[in-house]
Design an enzyme around this catalytic site. Structure first.
Site, PDB file in Angstrom:
ATOM      1  CB  THR A 290      -6.784   8.894  -3.411  1.00 30.31           C
ATOM      2  OG1 THR A 290      -6.332  10.253  -3.484  1.00 30.31           O
ATOM      3  CG2 THR A 290      -7.620   8.706  -2.156  1.00 30.31           C
TER       4      THR A 290
ATOM      5  CB  THR B 141      -2.263   3.605  -5.225  1.00 34.17           C
ATOM      6  OG1 THR B 141      -2.550   3.542  -6.623  1.00 34.17           O
ATOM      7  CG2 THR B 141      -1.013   2.786  -4.928  1.00 34.17           C
TER       8      THR B 141
ATOM      9  CG  ASP C 218       0.566   0.508  -8.883  1.00 36.21           C
ATOM     10  OD1 ASP C 218      -0.428   0.337  -8.159  1.00 36.21           O
ATOM     11  OD2 ASP C 218       0.920  -0.312  -9.751  1.00 36.21           O
TER      12      ASP C 218
ATOM     13  CG  ASP D 295       1.979  -3.358  -6.708  1.00 42.56           C
ATOM     14  OD1 ASP D 295       0.904  -3.071  -6.157  1.00 42.56           O
ATOM     15  OD2 ASP D 295       2.145  -3.329  -7.946  1.00 42.56           O
TER      16      ASP D 295
END
Length: 204
Positions: free
Chosen positions: A30, A32, A87, A91
């Site tokens: 969450t 992230t 993740d 990114d």
């Protein structure tokens, strides 16, 4: 490179916050997603329109949540394969939005074509650097380290934007050119690391 020197100090600051957030029932995934959505929104809303100071500060705030999701995973005692993929994917999305937005501003309101070109080199090069590591690891090879990793990309890009927003001449151009050169060097370092790793595998 910054990761090697700062990780321990940063963890000491973020781990208590991560434990508190987990205790409140918030999950790392969450955090992230929230950080990613915030960083994407601030990048595409503020940076292309020339609000560089506000945009760079807000993006920095949301990017820092990337530190908290790791702290939260440690607080739970484990991460998950899905969380790792999420993740990494987020990114890449933030990197794309940030440097794409800086390139857009440099080509339009900023009238800095060199900065725009450097931003695109940094964007594409950064994606390839990350891909080389992921692809190498998928076949059992190593591709760690390098002169410019994600932390350095974000620091240089956001600092350059912030200083340019304050009116410092050529701040964004210099930051992005340095970043572009460093990214190309890092790509070469990663390829060499994979080559060395591939030579060691048969002897292992």
């Amino acid at each position: 490179m910054l990761n090697l020197f700062a990780r321990g100090h940063v963890n000491r600051l973020t781990d208590p916050v991560g434990r508190r957030l987990v205790a409140l029932g918030i999950g790392p995934d969450t955090m992230t997603v929230l950080g990613t959505v915030g960083a994407l929104a601030c990048s595409v809303v503020f940076l292309p329109t020339g609000r560089l100071v506000l945009g760079s500060v807000l993006v920095t705030v949301f990017v820092l949540t990337d530190l908290l999701d790791g702290a939260m995973a440690r607080a739970r005692g484990h991460g998950t394969p899905f969380g790792a993929v999420l993740d990494s994917t987020c990114d890449r999305m933030v990197d794309g939005a940030l440097f794409g937005a800086l390139a857009w501003w440099a080509l339009t309101g900023g009238d800095e074509p060199v900065a725009a070109a450097a931003a695109l080199v940094a964007l594409v090069g950064g994606q390839i650097v990350s891909y080389v590591k992921a692809r190498a690891e998928s076949v059992g090879l190593a591709a760690e380290g390098g002169l410019v990793e994600r932390a350095e990309r974000l620091v240089l890009g956001l600092l350059g934007a912030f200083l340019a927003g304050l009116g410092v001449p050529y701040a964004l151009t210099v930051a992005l050119v340095v970043l572009a050169i460093g990214t190309v060097v890092t790509l070469g370092q990663r390829i060499l690391a994979v080559r060395r790793s591939s030579r060691e595998v048969p002897r292992a």
